[in-house]
Structures are given as C-alpha cells and as structure tokens.
Design a protein around this motif. Structure first.
Motif, short mmCIF file in Angstrom:
data_model
loop_
_atom_site.label_atom_id
_atom_site.label_comp_id
_atom_site.label_asym_id
_atom_site.label_seq_id
_atom_site.Cartn_x
_atom_site.Cartn_y
_atom_site.Cartn_z
N LEU A 131 0.83 -1.31 0.05
CA LEU A 131 0.02 0.08 -0.03
C LEU A 131 0.80 1.37 -0.09
CD1 LEU A 131 -2.34 1.44 0.34
CD2 LEU A 131 -2.58 0.99 2.87
N GLN A 132 2.12 1.42 0.84
CA GLN A 132 2.76 2.26 0.97
C GLN A 132 3.36 2.75 -0.51
OE1 GLN A 132 2.96 4.78 3.12
NE2 GLN A 132 3.07 3.90 5.27
N LYS A 145 0.75 20.69 -4.80
CA LYS A 145 1.76 22.08 -4.34
C LYS A 145 3.12 21.43 -3.73
CE LYS A 145 -2.07 24.95 -3.74
NZ LYS A 145 -3.32 25.66 -2.76
N GLN A 149 0.64 17.27 0.02
CA GLN A 149 -0.58 17.35 -0.71
C GLN A 149 -0.70 16.45 -1.79
OE1 GLN A 149 -1.81 21.15 -2.00
NE2 GLN A 149 -3.80 20.31 -2.81
N ARG A 151 0.69 13.38 -1.72
CA ARG A 151 0.33 12.18 -0.83
C ARG A 151 -1.17 12.12 -0.41
NH1 ARG A 151 3.03 8.03 2.04
NH2 ARG A 151 1.62 7.15 3.76
N ARG A 152 -1.69 13.37 -0.02
CA ARG A 152 -3.02 13.32 0.43
C ARG A 152 -3.93 12.97 -0.76
NH1 ARG A 152 -1.23 17.51 4.24
NH2 ARG A 152 -1.70 18.92 2.70
N ILE A 155 -3.93 9.30 -1.50
CA ILE A 155 -4.57 8.44 -0.72
C ILE A 155 -6.13 8.54 -1.17
CG2 ILE A 155 -5.54 8.07 1.59
CD1 ILE A 155 -2.53 8.82 2.45
N VAL A 156 -6.62 9.71 -1.19
CA VAL A 156 -8.15 9.59 -1.50
C VAL A 156 -8.46 9.32 -2.84
CG1 VAL A 156 -10.12 11.59 -1.94
CG2 VAL A 156 -8.11 11.99 -0.03
N TYR A 158 -7.14 6.66 -4.41
CA TYR A 158 -6.98 5.23 -4.40
C TYR A 158 -8.13 4.85 -3.60
CZ TYR A 158 -4.74 0.80 -4.16
OH TYR A 158 -4.43 -0.46 -4.58
N ALA A 159 -8.37 5.49 -2.38
CA ALA A 159 -9.78 5.11 -1.79
C ALA A 159 -10.96 5.22 -2.51
CB ALA A 159 -9.87 5.74 -0.60
N SER A 160 -11.09 6.13 -3.21
CA SER A 160 -12.34 6.38 -3.95
C SER A 160 -12.40 5.06 -5.19
CB SER A 160 -12.40 7.53 -4.44
OG SER A 160 -11.46 7.94 -5.71
#
Lengths: 200, 200
Positions: A131-132, A145, A149, A151-152, A155-156, A158-160
């Motif tokens: 996952l990492q 930027k 950010q 990375r955030r 994550i979002v 991939y989750a969706s």
DNA sequence: ATTATCTATAGATCTATAGATAATGC
DNA sequence: ATTATCTATAGATCTATAGATAATGC
C-alpha cells in the motif's frame, strides 16, 4: 509414480503455486480454494505442498505479496505511459469493466480487502508495504503544491477507486455497476469533478 | 431437555439469530462463524436452525439486509441531526477510529464487500437495494446543482469512505491507519479538498 | 546420501437431515 | 394435533503429517 525433480524445477513449482494462489485467492477468497486444489492446478499432489510452505497462512502472505508486486508493475507502466493526465489514465484502467469482471488479475483490495483486515499480522505487514508503494507511486504522478498534498490526493484517489470497484462488484444491477465505475472515474479527471460531470 | 416455545418466542429467537449473524458475519466473515456457533450464541441447539431458515445462504441474505437497515437508520439520524454540513458529519462518524475498530456494528461494505461480490444473486440483490437507499439518502443531504449531480457526488463520497475504511483496516501500521482515516475525512469537507488539507 | 514428491490418513470442522420429544394452540 | 426444539449422525471437506519412493547431486 513418484518423480523427484531438480532444484531448478522445484523453484519453478514454487512459483507456479504462488502465482496460482495469487489468482485464485483474488477470484474466490482465501478460504475459497483449498491447498489440495491449488496443488492440483500446479499438477502436483496435496502432500507436496508442505515441502514448499510451512502452512497455508505462509502461502497467503506470499500470494498477497505477489499480487501487490504485479499490480505495482502494471501501475508503473500506465503512469509512465500516460501522455497528459497519469491519474486519469490509471483511473480509466482501474475502473474499467474489464477490471471489474476479472478480479483474479486485478487489485487485491477490492478482491480481498475485507478478508485481509482479519488476517494475522504477517499478512497485513506485507499488504501495508504494498500500500505504501502504491501511494508513493500515485503521489509522484499527481499534481499538487507539495509532496504532502500530493500524498493526500493519492490516498483519497486510491480510496475512491477501491471503494468504487467494491461497490460495482457488490451490486447485482449491471446499470448501477456501470454508473458507479463511470462516476468515480470521471470524478478523478484533472478538469475537476464538477466541470467533467456536468459536461456529460 | 426439550422445550417447545410459543410462536411469539420463536419469532424472538429468529430475530436473535439474525442480529447475531449480522454482527458476527461483519466481524469474522460469512465463513468465519458456523451455524452451530451462531445457534449457541442464541442459546439454541444446532439442529433447530433449519426450522428457522432453509440454509445458511438464506441467513446470509437476511443478515445482510439487517446490517444495511441498521446502518440506514444510523445515517438518517446523523444526516438529520447535522447543523451545517451533513456530509462532513457523516464522514466524521464513518471514518472514526471507533468505526474502524468495530466492524461488527459498522458498514457492511468494508467489512464484507469482497465476500459479497462472490455471493449468489439472492444476497447481492439485497445489497443492491441497500446501496441504492444509501446513495439516495446521501444525495439528498449533499449540496449540488441538480439531483443528478448530487447523486454523482454521493456515489464518489461513499466510494471514498468505503475504500478509506478498507485500507485503514488492512494496514498493520496504526500511524498509516490514522493518516488514511483523517485524509479521506478531510477531503469530504465542503470547504473543498485543497483548502482544508493545506490548512492543517 | 539427500530430498522433492507421492500415498494414505489422522483429526477437526462444517452444513444439513432424520427422528424423537414435549409444550403450545386449536 | 401441531410444531419448535433437541439429539444424533451422515456425508463432505479441509489442514497438516507420517512414512515410502525414486531421482538428483555430491
């Protein structure tokens, strides 16, 4: 007839068992295929399994690792080969009907995620590393930027994608299935959610 | 000692078995608890099960329906009780550490989604109906120009919450677990992804 | 001599059913 | 008389192991 094979051939057998398990587990779940049937697929007998692995649990960890590595390689090709929008290129493949219909060669999380959360730490450690790697890969391909950010966003996104595939596969209604895949895919377009969605 | 009970009591037994199954299945998977153990939990004997249900598969469908209905009721309370931002209120609860640690009383999709996709149509039909209710509920609580766009936003938001919870539960690293839950939750803030994320 | 594989089986577990029992409900 | 539950078990399946066998590799 008993046939002892060379060490090289034995290593091939091991690879075959792991590959077969990586596919069948994703298709049927960790408990959906037995050690005996996996060995039969490799044209070996049941008892020989324990010369290769200590237990079914060990094979589960190795098969999860294999599935994750195979997916990483696919992702790298897609992200590197994309012309303008790597995330959209990945989303197109990930949220395709083809991926939906073929869990055996697809992402491990929609195929086995619920079961992974109940696996022992040996398995979840392997999954965490994979996952990492995914998040790192995706973060490098996404606009943003700062690294934090990106990375955030990774994550979002991939989750969706995972949640979208899980829902698409859970429904018995093919229309709803397609709606989910298309909607989540379009939400990941770099044009922004609203513009892309209102355009259609 | 054999004790035949009244019809009313029998109906209670049936409810107890379904409720117990709805919880244990989410905790351990559909194959993680046996008919005998479920009956033991209800303080009944193994054989009595088949007076209530035709098969374990029938119980799986009924337990899935129960889990979906319970979640719908929770969602309605949260969405109705929210002051300014219903989606954020739902996301806060959904992506909480509490939900992550308690699959038995939580959303069915991260807990059983991978297995649902392999269940017969009888089960997937029930799940499809529950999913449509969720999307409808969420779509009514979300801001958006048209009903169609609210529905699209609802699908994407739900997919990201499910995928986020699935990933959080799959990892063996508590730091990564918290990062995923927080990041997906913040992405659903109505302030917009970037502003909220860069603020922290 | 070592060892990869095979044969056979122990021991556990699971779903489902058959038939008996005793309390409900007409 | 009906029926909700219980006892007992059939039949299938699964993981893992013990011991035998025959080809590899020193």
């Amino acid at each position: 007839m008993i046939v002892r094979v060379s060490r090289e051939k034995m290593a091939e057998h091991r690879e075959t068992i792991i590959s077969s398990a990586a596919k069948r587990f994703r298709e049927r779940g960790f408990e959906g295929i037995s050690v005996a049937d996996l060995m039969k697929e490799a044209e070996l007998t049941h008892g020989g399994f324990y010369g290769h692995f200590e237990s079914k649990e060990e094979l589960i960890a190795l098969a999860a690792e294999r599935a994750l590595r195979d997916s990483t390689a696919k992702w790298e090709k897609i992200l590197d080969g994309a012309k303008s929008d790597p995330l959209q290129a990945l989303a197109d493949t990930y949220l395709s009907q083809r991926h939906c219909d073929n869990p055996g060669t697809g992402c491990i999380f929609p195929a086995l995620g619920s079961e992974i959360s109940r696996q022992p730490e040996s398995v979840r450690n392997v999954v965490t590393q994979g996952l990492q790697r995914f998040v790192g890969l995706l973060g490098r391909a996404i606009k943003g930027k700062s690294p934090a950010q990106r990375r955030r966003k990774a994550i979002v996104a991939y989750a969706s994608m995972i949640g979208g595939m899980l829902l698409a596969r859970s429904t018995s209604d093919p229309v709803l299935c397609r709606e989910i895949l298309r909607t989540v895919s379009e939400s990941l377009s770099s044009d922004g959610v609203s513009s892309n969605l209102t355009a259609k």
